[in-house]
Design a protein around this motif. Sequence first.
Motif, short mmCIF file in Angstrom:
data_model
loop_
_atom_site.label_atom_id
_atom_site.label_comp_id
_atom_site.label_asym_id
_atom_site.label_seq_id
_atom_site.Cartn_x
_atom_site.Cartn_y
_atom_site.Cartn_z
N VAL A 1 61.02 -32.76 -15.99
CA VAL A 1 62.39 -32.32 -15.70
C VAL A 1 62.49 -30.79 -15.77
CG1 VAL A 1 64.78 -32.36 -16.51
CG2 VAL A 1 63.46 -34.47 -16.43
N ILE B 1 61.06 -29.27 -12.68
CA ILE B 1 61.99 -29.43 -11.55
C ILE B 1 63.11 -28.39 -11.65
CG2 ILE B 1 63.75 -30.95 -10.56
CD1 ILE B 1 61.88 -33.30 -11.31
N SER C 1 62.61 -26.20 -8.31
CA SER C 1 63.38 -26.63 -7.13
C SER C 1 64.30 -25.53 -6.58
CB SER C 1 64.17 -27.91 -7.41
OG SER C 1 65.14 -27.69 -8.40
N LEU D 1 68.35 -29.59 -6.99
CA LEU D 1 68.27 -30.46 -8.18
C LEU D 1 68.66 -31.89 -7.83
CD1 LEU D 1 69.77 -27.93 -10.74
CD2 LEU D 1 67.41 -28.74 -10.71
N SER E 1 65.90 -33.42 -5.79
CA SER E 1 64.77 -33.71 -6.70
C SER E 1 65.01 -35.01 -7.45
CB SER E 1 64.59 -32.56 -7.69
OG SER E 1 64.31 -31.36 -7.03
N GLY E 2 66.26 -35.23 -7.86
CA GLY E 2 66.61 -36.49 -8.53
C GLY E 2 66.40 -37.69 -7.63
N SER F 1 72.30 -36.28 -19.29
CA SER F 1 73.19 -36.14 -18.13
C SER F 1 74.65 -36.19 -18.56
CB SER F 1 72.90 -37.23 -17.09
OG SER F 1 73.20 -38.51 -17.60
N ILE G 1 70.28 -33.70 -11.67
CA ILE G 1 69.11 -34.54 -11.37
C ILE G 1 69.48 -36.01 -11.51
CG2 ILE G 1 66.80 -35.19 -12.17
CD1 ILE G 1 66.40 -32.19 -12.90
#
Length: 709
Positions: free
Chosen positions: A27, A30, A34, A49, A52-53, A74, A291
């Motif tokens: 993570v 990323i 990203s 992001l 990427s998720g 999150s 993400i």
Amino acid sequence: MNRNVLDHLSHAFEAPLKSPVLIFALVLFIILLSPILLRSIKVPGIIGLIISGVVIGPHGLNWLEKNSAVDLFSTIGLLYIMFIAGLELDMNEFKKTKHKSLWFGFFTFIIPIAIGFPVCFYLLDYGILASILISSMFATHTLVSYPIVNSYGISKNEAVAITIGGTILTDTAVLIILAVITGASQGNIGQEFWVTLGVSFAIFLFIMFGVIPRIAKWFFERIESEKTSHYIFILSIVFFAAFLSEIAGLEPIIGAFVAGLALNKLIPHSSALMNRIEFIGNAIFIPFFLISVGMIVDVSVLLRGPEALIVAATLTVVAILGKWGAAWMTQLVFKYSSGQRNVIFGLSSSHAAATLAVIMVGYKNEIIDENVLNGTILLILVTCIVATIVTEGASKKIVMDGDQDESHINIVKEHDEHILIPLANMENMKPLLDFATLMRSKKSHYPISIVSVVKDNEQAEKNMAIARKNLDNIVKYASGSETEVSIATTIDYNIPSGISRSAKEVMADCILLGWPSASNFVDKIVGEKSESILNRTSANVMMCQFKKPFITHNKIIVFAPPLAQSEFGFEYWVEKVLKLGQELTISVTFVCDKRTEEATKIFLEEIKNSVPVNYKIYDDWDHMQGLKSFREDNAFLFYVSSRYGEVSYRDSLDGLAKKLERIHQNENVVLVFPSRVDNQHIDEYEDVQAAPIFRKISKEIGNMFNKDK
């Protein structure tokens, strides 16, 4: 042996990843890469992001699955976005534009529902409850693109202020509708339901606005130096507020936003604490949330036949159309520019948190079907992409048009503003630096200059070493709020001469001094250091006495003598007072005569001031004792004086620092000496460190006879 190693590695990297360390490392990579990789093709970092998720999520490569750890981070990120939005809201601007926020809240609530309900009921053929639920989902929005607005420095623009204000109104209304629809689907709607919802919501608001600010203020006052404790305390409040809103029957995001509003006044935007809150949120928690939004998206829904595709496309088009209509109507009513309209649309068009909450509750209660759920997930991806692209473009346009934050206060040359703080007492330096950070222009290219002047004597070398050590400590302190400072040590035959020379070298607009200390008889006759600095410089000088944390104040009171408006530095100190009022979210009261009031009102009109300002008339400025009647508890006091010989100077201002020290022993006081035009004053006595000696002698003789008074 090699086989065992390979088996171990293949097991460790088996999808989905199980190792918490590896998951966290992935993570972080990323979050780091990203935005960098997608910047070259001009794709906003937020979209990077989310995409990427999608790629690493359960519906992509399945490297990461939705587990409790991902959900926790999150959730923190989502609450962080809402909390920072509440915290960043300029409450003075919001009060000024509250009617516009109400109208925008109404437009962004009613227009999407008005478009969405007929489409769902007649075109997609859903029932009444399902149609109301889906159309109310169109009315929600999540401030996913808010970090873009913040990074461009337009978070205090009126268009942003009314959008954030409208967010809480429309999301609250939708979430209340959600509670009602859920109750209706279960047959629980009755008098008891409405009473419970109303009472719990009222208790929640009382705790958040009546209790929490008092506790926070007490905490910040008592534990002033423990910066880590401040951050942990704030985080605790956010999650407690989110939990309370859940108990009250609302979504946690409402609690986080309300927590931001409740603590807004206690956390100045330029403070070290605000910097920590934003830094940790933007570095870890908010990217985690973005993400996780991508991880929900299942692109394969498009391949499940035409029905899923039609529902997804219809929901997405209606969602974007509804929010565009609300932004366009707001522009039409309030005559905003196209850039402001697009910022409103960009901020309000992204659907994520509240949308998910509405749809997930509807799905669990079997009010909506799987097609709507999958269509909503795609809607989230598309609207987040549209919102970020539109917000990025609109933010650039607003900046190019010169409508950035603080642009409404542009009389002072903000790009060139330079503040100088002479280092005298380490105890005074931290509050002086905090004060400078709050009041300086954020557009200035120059750092705050801190200079330590060492007398040229036999102890000079030793004192230079001590001065450098003290300056290093100040740099460490300044880094906590990301305040850029430049430090210097200089040797001079006397302190005022070194300070005035340094001020000329950096072309300082303002010199911040600690309160003048008690002086000996020789200083009194020949000339005190502070007065000598005033004689040698033309810059604005502010002598500061800080005894309390700045957040304890509920207003600023400015005492301005007659003809203060005629001084060369009038606009500068007025702008700084307003800037401080804006940062601390408090009102300003000017105590002055009628002519100064009129001039101040004209200036405030020119700069489109949003800070609440009041005026109190006082005419007997030859008797300063009368100003005592205007004192108030917890007020930040500014006294405007003048250098000897300037247009607003009068005898009653002579020795004002000593008079104020006796009256305001435990209060925060700033004594302002406005700047003057260079080379328009007589400096015959500068080299002997003196104001005119005979005037000083007569003043001291007068003081001897007036001591009992």
